[in-house]
Write an enzyme that holds these catalytic residues in place. Structure first.
Site, mmCIF file in Angstrom:
data_model
loop_
_atom_site.group_PDB
_atom_site.id
_atom_site.type_symbol
_atom_site.label_atom_id
_atom_site.label_comp_id
_atom_site.label_asym_id
_atom_site.label_seq_id
_atom_site.Cartn_x
_atom_site.Cartn_y
_atom_site.Cartn_z
ATOM 1 N N ASN A 150 57.877 54.392 -35.863
ATOM 2 C CA ASN A 150 57.385 53.352 -36.772
ATOM 3 C C ASN A 150 56.862 53.946 -38.075
ATOM 4 O O ASN A 150 57.079 53.382 -39.149
ATOM 5 C CB ASN A 150 56.298 52.519 -36.088
ATOM 6 C CG ASN A 150 56.905 51.379 -35.291
ATOM 7 O OD1 ASN A 150 58.119 51.218 -35.269
ATOM 8 N ND2 ASN A 150 56.084 50.598 -34.630
ATOM 9 N N ARG A 183 62.819 44.397 -32.342
ATOM 10 C CA ARG A 183 62.365 43.839 -33.631
ATOM 11 C C ARG A 183 62.270 42.331 -33.495
ATOM 12 O O ARG A 183 63.210 41.706 -32.989
ATOM 13 C CB ARG A 183 63.386 44.138 -34.741
ATOM 14 C CG ARG A 183 63.539 45.579 -35.093
ATOM 15 C CD ARG A 183 64.843 45.792 -35.846
ATOM 16 N NE ARG A 183 66.008 45.436 -35.029
ATOM 17 C CZ ARG A 183 67.255 45.343 -35.478
ATOM 18 N NH1 ARG A 183 67.516 45.555 -36.743
ATOM 19 N NH2 ARG A 183 68.254 45.032 -34.666
ATOM 20 N N CYS A 200 53.379 45.568 -36.387
ATOM 21 C CA CYS A 200 53.467 46.956 -35.923
ATOM 22 C C CYS A 200 53.250 48.026 -37.002
ATOM 23 O O CYS A 200 52.376 48.876 -36.846
ATOM 24 C CB CYS A 200 54.814 47.179 -35.248
ATOM 25 S SG CYS A 200 54.961 46.259 -33.712
ATOM 26 N N ALA A 218 64.416 47.684 -51.226
ATOM 27 C CA ALA A 218 63.091 47.504 -51.845
ATOM 28 C C ALA A 218 62.621 46.071 -51.659
ATOM 29 O O ALA A 218 63.422 45.146 -51.565
ATOM 30 C CB ALA A 218 63.185 47.842 -53.329
HETATM 31 P P1 NAD Z 1 50.901 39.603 -28.678
HETATM 32 O O1 NAD Z 1 49.561 39.490 -29.277
HETATM 33 O O2 NAD Z 1 51.993 38.699 -29.125
HETATM 34 O O3 NAD Z 1 50.791 39.415 -27.087
HETATM 35 C C1 NAD Z 1 49.802 39.979 -26.297
HETATM 36 C C2 NAD Z 1 49.483 38.992 -25.183
HETATM 37 O O4 NAD Z 1 48.624 39.644 -24.241
HETATM 38 C C3 NAD Z 1 48.728 37.747 -25.657
HETATM 39 O O5 NAD Z 1 49.442 36.585 -25.258
HETATM 40 C C4 NAD Z 1 47.367 37.840 -24.961
HETATM 41 O O6 NAD Z 1 46.837 36.592 -24.607
HETATM 42 C C5 NAD Z 1 47.721 38.660 -23.726
HETATM 43 N N1 NAD Z 1 46.603 39.344 -23.110
HETATM 44 C C6 NAD Z 1 45.615 40.081 -23.697
HETATM 45 N N2 NAD Z 1 44.752 40.539 -22.762
HETATM 46 C C7 NAD Z 1 45.206 40.102 -21.564
HETATM 47 C C8 NAD Z 1 44.740 40.241 -20.221
HETATM 48 N N3 NAD Z 1 43.625 40.906 -19.934
HETATM 49 N N4 NAD Z 1 45.453 39.655 -19.242
HETATM 50 C C9 NAD Z 1 46.559 38.951 -19.513
HETATM 51 N N5 NAD Z 1 47.057 38.775 -20.760
HETATM 52 C C10 NAD Z 1 46.380 39.336 -21.770
HETATM 53 O O7 NAD Z 1 51.330 41.131 -28.850
HETATM 54 P P2 NAD Z 1 52.825 41.725 -28.981
HETATM 55 O O8 NAD Z 1 53.298 41.552 -30.361
HETATM 56 O O9 NAD Z 1 53.658 41.236 -27.859
HETATM 57 O O10 NAD Z 1 52.521 43.271 -28.794
HETATM 58 C C11 NAD Z 1 52.165 43.819 -27.547
HETATM 59 C C12 NAD Z 1 52.296 45.322 -27.622
HETATM 60 O O11 NAD Z 1 53.655 45.683 -27.869
HETATM 61 C C13 NAD Z 1 51.481 45.965 -28.744
HETATM 62 O O12 NAD Z 1 51.012 47.213 -28.293
HETATM 63 C C14 NAD Z 1 52.503 46.166 -29.838
HETATM 64 O O13 NAD Z 1 52.180 47.230 -30.691
HETATM 65 C C15 NAD Z 1 53.742 46.496 -29.034
HETATM 66 N N6 NAD Z 1 55.000 46.169 -29.722
HETATM 67 C C16 NAD Z 1 55.118 45.005 -30.414
HETATM 68 C C17 NAD Z 1 56.334 44.696 -31.024
HETATM 69 C C18 NAD Z 1 56.499 43.422 -31.816
HETATM 70 O O14 NAD Z 1 57.464 43.315 -32.559
HETATM 71 N N7 NAD Z 1 55.614 42.441 -31.692
HETATM 72 C C19 NAD Z 1 57.423 45.581 -30.932
HETATM 73 C C20 NAD Z 1 57.267 46.753 -30.201
HETATM 74 C C21 NAD Z 1 56.047 47.039 -29.592
#
Ligand code: NAD
Length: 437
Positions: free
Chosen positions: A208, A151, A260, A252
């Site tokens: 989720n 989280r 997410c 609430a």
């Molecule tokens: P984010 O947008 O913060 O980070 C993604 C990163 O990937 C960006 O910095 C982007 O520039 C980079 N990127 C995209 N294409 C690329 C490529 N071809 N080569 C190199 N880098 C590249 O996203 P996030 O919040 O870290 O989420 C990532 C995944 O994790 C998602 O699928 C999300 O659902 C999942 N997730 C997120 C969270 C959360 O709390 N943020 C928690 C659990 C799971």
């Protein structure tokens, strides 16, 4: 072990840093040069409590590296984590896997040796199979699912003390490698749970969607409480004390938001639609959550009166939750432009600073401290429950003695507000003030 995290965002940067901290060598890759340059020069692209120090320590210890060169990082790593974004497609519930597939094509192009590829990104059921198809040479690659449950705001603790580590693989002999990778956490009591690849992919979406359902349920009960003069906090306590129900996610508040829940509830519906399964419950949750945003605006009308032109409305906190700078899916992104469009003058303060999302709005100004933001307020909307808002004395801060406080997080006690004679409204709790007709 030597790992690379492709995508250095909230998930890639936090988990990469934490993997380095438990002794692995980690290469964090991102296509965003600006982000990588920042990290290499000791600056930090996101706000996450405790992260900066951890990055600094592990970078200095030469266990954590940042690069834009995927070929260099791949040649040095045995396990490759895909951590790129998986948003919804535009105007659609379905998941946009284009970032994931682009990364997979690059892995296929630049990998010379055998590699384990792990999806940490949240991906729909069957994505691992699609990735294998792109990779063609299946023998060289093993594709595993390891969904992430951290989280934002609590991400480091969540990595170090996870409720469970889920590994999905169709080749049971790969579980051993993943167990070794996580061994320091497993030795401290983390549950290591294995299933097949599709199963792991679904666990993430189902988790989720369930949490979003819990929030939406108590938000609907809060609506009922507001009409019947009941305190929703009593209901949360009375319900949550039943261990079958549990007290978490029964507070609430405004609609759920974040990077997410909104996209993953929609993603799950789309996955099920493709399988010709009608997820009626999750569909209702999405609908109810959307409707809630409009309900909050209606409530503001009844607090302030319908004509809000030139009313000075202040937002305290605009991120979707405290201890993060993440604006994705925040309810403020709906409320601020709506109120602004109707002529309100918006001020906001957020501990993580000014937000580019509001830059284009003319009468919407960021203030660097609470006092300046609130000074002339007609209405203060407590949007995000940061600790620094907990003990504010609004009577001392606000010049306009007729100001109203609308607390979307039930941060303050009703008794205290009554005692201080603050005109106060909250969520699902009896109000001691008259609403406008
Ligand atoms: P984010 O947008 O913060 O980070 C993604 C990163 O990937 C960006 O910095 C982007 O520039 C980079 N990127 C995209 N294409 C690329 C490529 N071809 N080569 C190199 N880098 C590249 O996203 P996030 O919040 O870290 O989420 C990532 C995944 O994790 C998602 O699928 C999300 O659902 C999942 N997730 C997120 C969270 C959360 O709390 N943020 C928690 C659990 C799971």
């Amino acid at each position: 072990m030597k790992l690379c995290m492709i995508g250095t965002g909230y998930v890639g940067l936090v988990s990469g840093t934490c993997f380095a901290d438990i002794g692995h060598t980690v290469y964090c890759i991102d296509k965003d040069k600006n982000k990588i340059d920042k990290l290499n020069s000791g600056k930090y692209p996101i706000y996450e409590p405790g992260l900066n120090e951890l990055i600094k320590d592990n970078h200095r210890a030469k266990r954590l590296f940042f690069t834009t060169s995927i070929s260099e990082a791949l040649s040095k790593s045995d396990i490759i984590f895909i951590c790129v974004g998986t948003p919804n497609k535009k105007n659609s519930l379905s998941v946009d896997l284009s970032h994931v597939f682009k990364v997979v094509k690059e892995i296929a192009k630049f990998s010379r040796k055998k590699k384990i590829i792990v999806t940490k990104s949240t991906v729909p059921v069957g994505s691992g199979d699609l990735i294998e198809k792109i990779l063609k040479n299946k023998k060289k690659f093993t594709v595993i699912s390891n969904p992430e449950f951290l989280r934002e705001g609590e991400a480091i603790r969540d990595f170090r003390y996870p409720n469970r580590i889920v590994i999905g693989s169709n080749l049971p002999n790969t579980f051993k490698v993943m167990k070794n990778l996580y061994l320091p956490l497993i030795n401290k009591g983390a549950k290591f749970f294995t299933t097949n690849r599709n199963g792991a992919e679904l666990i993430k979406y189902a988790s989720n969607a369930f949490l979003a359902t819990k929030i939406t349920f108590i938000n609907e009960i809060a609506n009922l409480c507001e009409k019947t003069g009941i305190n929703v906090e009593d209901i949360s306590l009375g319900m949550g004390s039943d261990v079958r129900i549990g007290s978490r996610f029964l507070r609430a508040g405004p609609a759920y938001g974040g990077s997410c829940f909104p996209k993953d509830t929609k993603g799950l519906v789309s996955i099920a639609d493709n399988a010709k399964i009608d997820l009626l419950l999750v569909k209702s949750v999405i609908k109810s959550n959307e409707k809630r945003k409009t309900l909050l605006l209606k409530r503001i009308d009844s607090i302030l009166g319908k004509n809000i032109k030139n009313k000075k409305i202040v937002f305290l906190g605009v991120t979707f939750k405290p201890n993060t700078d993440d604006m994705r899916g925040s309810v403020s992104l709906f409320m601020v432009p709506n109120l602004h469009k109707r002529g309100a003058k918006i001020s906001y303060y957020d501990p993580t600073g000014e937000k580019k999302e509001f830059n284009k709005l003319k009468n919407c100004n960021f203030f660097p401290n609470i006092k300046q933001a609130c000074m002339n307020a007609d209405l203060i909307i407590l949007h995000t429950e940061w600790d620094e808002f907990k003990s504010l004395d609004y009577n001392k801060i606000v010049k306009n003695k007729k100001f109203i406080l609308y607390d979307l997080r039930n941060l303050y006690s009703l008794d205290e507000m009554k005692r201080k004679k603050v005109k106060y409204f909250s969520i699902g709790r009896p109000s001691f003030n008259q609403l406008q007709k």
